[in-house]
Enzyme design. Structure first.
Site, PDB file in Angstrom:
ATOM      1  CB  CYS A 147     -17.148 -14.816 -26.289  1.00 57.46           C
ATOM      2  SG  CYS A 147     -16.917 -13.434 -25.185  1.00 57.46           S
ATOM      3  CG  ASP A 191      10.663  12.997   6.143  1.00 58.63           C
ATOM      4  OD1 ASP A 191       9.893  12.151   6.645  1.00 58.63           O
ATOM      5  OD2 ASP A 191      11.380  12.785   5.151  1.00 58.63           O
TER       6      ASP A 191
END
Ligand SMILES: Cc1cc2nc3c(=O)[nH]c(=O)nc-3n(C[C@H](O)[C@H](O)[C@H](O)COP(=O)(O)O)c2cc1C
Length: 397
Positions: A159, A304
């Site tokens: 549209c 880590d």
């Protein structure tokens, strides 16, 4: 790996501007060797010529409830249950309403009511229709009834406006079907995934964190669980909900990520997706730091998590890391793969529209021998692709 091969899908096409896209959907499903029967609502022919569907399918479509010929050939009750799933794509607002209310005024709605098979809808409509409260209520009602919803995307609509309500990309619909039909191949395996940002406290009111949303890790955890793995998701603060079959452990700091990662060993698969801060505050202050005392803040390196898991005596069979970099992505990732001792790394470049704040990700996949460039994909599809690689890995074992 094609999980759709030989699956029987009853495709219901309803009448909207996106009806033509179901021709492409049929073609893509045929490539996946899906056995397709197709029902068209009466209004489809206003948008697409039925001959196009029948030529592609190489057989008749179904649309007439009151045709003796059609009933003799394939009764609506047989159509309803002689399949693995019913997919309605595109699904109009009108059809969504009929489904939610149990209407039975045409062939498609009668078949749906008479079927106990999985139902999947891919709605497509104008954005004002899509955001209309009545449509929303109907959708909530269908979700409660275990109808699987393939949510529309935001984009340019027919549209002329831009907004939500655009039919999900056909390739994504096919990928989602792959998810839905994923066999429980990872049954018996335990997977641990970390996701989201860490949060390192500075004092009672401040912290260090990052822009990770957690989406990629959540999608990976959901995908592994969908394939049957017992999945534990160690998550930093996010506002995402994991699938019901994923066990979530909520954490904040890097220390907690490490503690729960090690605490969940042994496991078969470990995937470190979380953006855990490299630094923490050496000593969290008990009282709020006064603004002129900035020099009191001292940093220390966080342990880590990936390296610790990779070098653990109970190292999982497959350890996978993620590498987020803003520069020298490939060079830095190669270095990380060696330094961290994991099996695979997925590298993603942090830019405004990739990795942290985006629902898409461009990945470079590293194993110990090679780098593979993946196209930019939705994080959900990255998760599916990674899961398929994991499945292959364990199949070879
Ligand atoms: C040009 C045009 C485009 C339309 N596109 C859509 C659409 O994208 N989505 C939708 O829900 N309805 C759309 N409609 C409205 C439907 O066609 C209408 O609700 C119809 O009754 C749906 O029939 P069915 O659900 O039985 O197939 C459109 C109507 C027109 C005239």
């Amino acid at each position: 790996m094609n999980f759709l091969k030989k699956k029987k899908i009853l495709l219901v096409v309803t009448g909207g501007i996106a009806s033509y896209k179901s021709l492409d959907l049929i073609r893509r499903l045929q490539e996946k060797e899906v056995d397709i029967e197709c029902i068209l609502t009466k209004n489809v022919e206003k948008f697409v010529n039925i001959l196009s569907f029948e030529s592609l399918l190489g057989k008749k479509t179904h649309s007439n409830l009151f045709s003796l010929d059609e009933e003799n050939n394939m009764s609506h009750i047989k159509l309803a249950n002689n399949c693995d799933a019913i997919l309605i794509a595109p699904c109009t607002a009108n059809f969504l309403s009929k489904m939610a209310n149990g209407s039975a005024d045409d062939l498609a709605t009668n078949v749906l009511l008479a079927s106990n098979k999985l139902k999947i809808i891919a709605p497509a409509m104008n954005s004002l229709m899509w955001t209309n409260k009545i449509v929303k209520n109907n959708l909530t009602c269908l979700k409660k009834l275990d109808v699987h919803v393939l949510s529309p995307q935001t984009g340019k609509l027919a549209c002329g406006t831009k907004g939500s309500g655009k039919l999900m990309e056909i390739s994504e619909i096919v990928d989602e079907l792959d998810f839905i039909f994923s066999p429980k191949i990872l049954n018996g395996l335990k997977a641990v995934v970390t996701a989201g940002p860490s949060l390192e406290k500075i004092d009672p009111v401040r912290f260090i964190s990052n822009f990770s949303t957690g989406l990629q890790g959540y999608e990976i955890a959901n995908s592994l669980a969908a394939f049957g793995a017992k999945t534990i998701l160690i998550s930093g603060p996010t506002n995402i909900e994991a699938a019901k079959n994923v066990e979530v452990v909520e954490v904040l700091s890097g220390k907690e990520f490490l503690q729960h990662s090690i605490g969940n060993l042994p496991c078969d698969i470990f995937i470190s997706v979380a953006a855990i801060s490299d630094w923490r505050i050496k000593k969290t202050q008990r009282n709020k730091i006064k603004k002129n005392n900035i020099n009191n803040i001292e940093f220390a390196l966080n342990d880590d998590v990936l390296k610790n898991v990779s070098s653990h005596r109970r190292k999982p069979k497959l350890v996978i890391g993620f590498s987020a970099e803003t520069n020298n992505l490939l060079k830095n990732t190669k270095k990380k793969l060696i330094e961290k001792g994991c099996d695979w790394i997925l590298a993603n470049e942090v830019t405004d529209d990739n990795a942290f704040l985006s629902d898409k990700n461009k990945i470079y996949f590293f194993d110990k021998k090679k780098v593979y460039e993946w196209p930019k994909m939705k994080k959900r599809i990255v998760a599916l692709k990674l899961t398929k690689k994991i499945v292959s890995f364990f199949k070879k074992k």
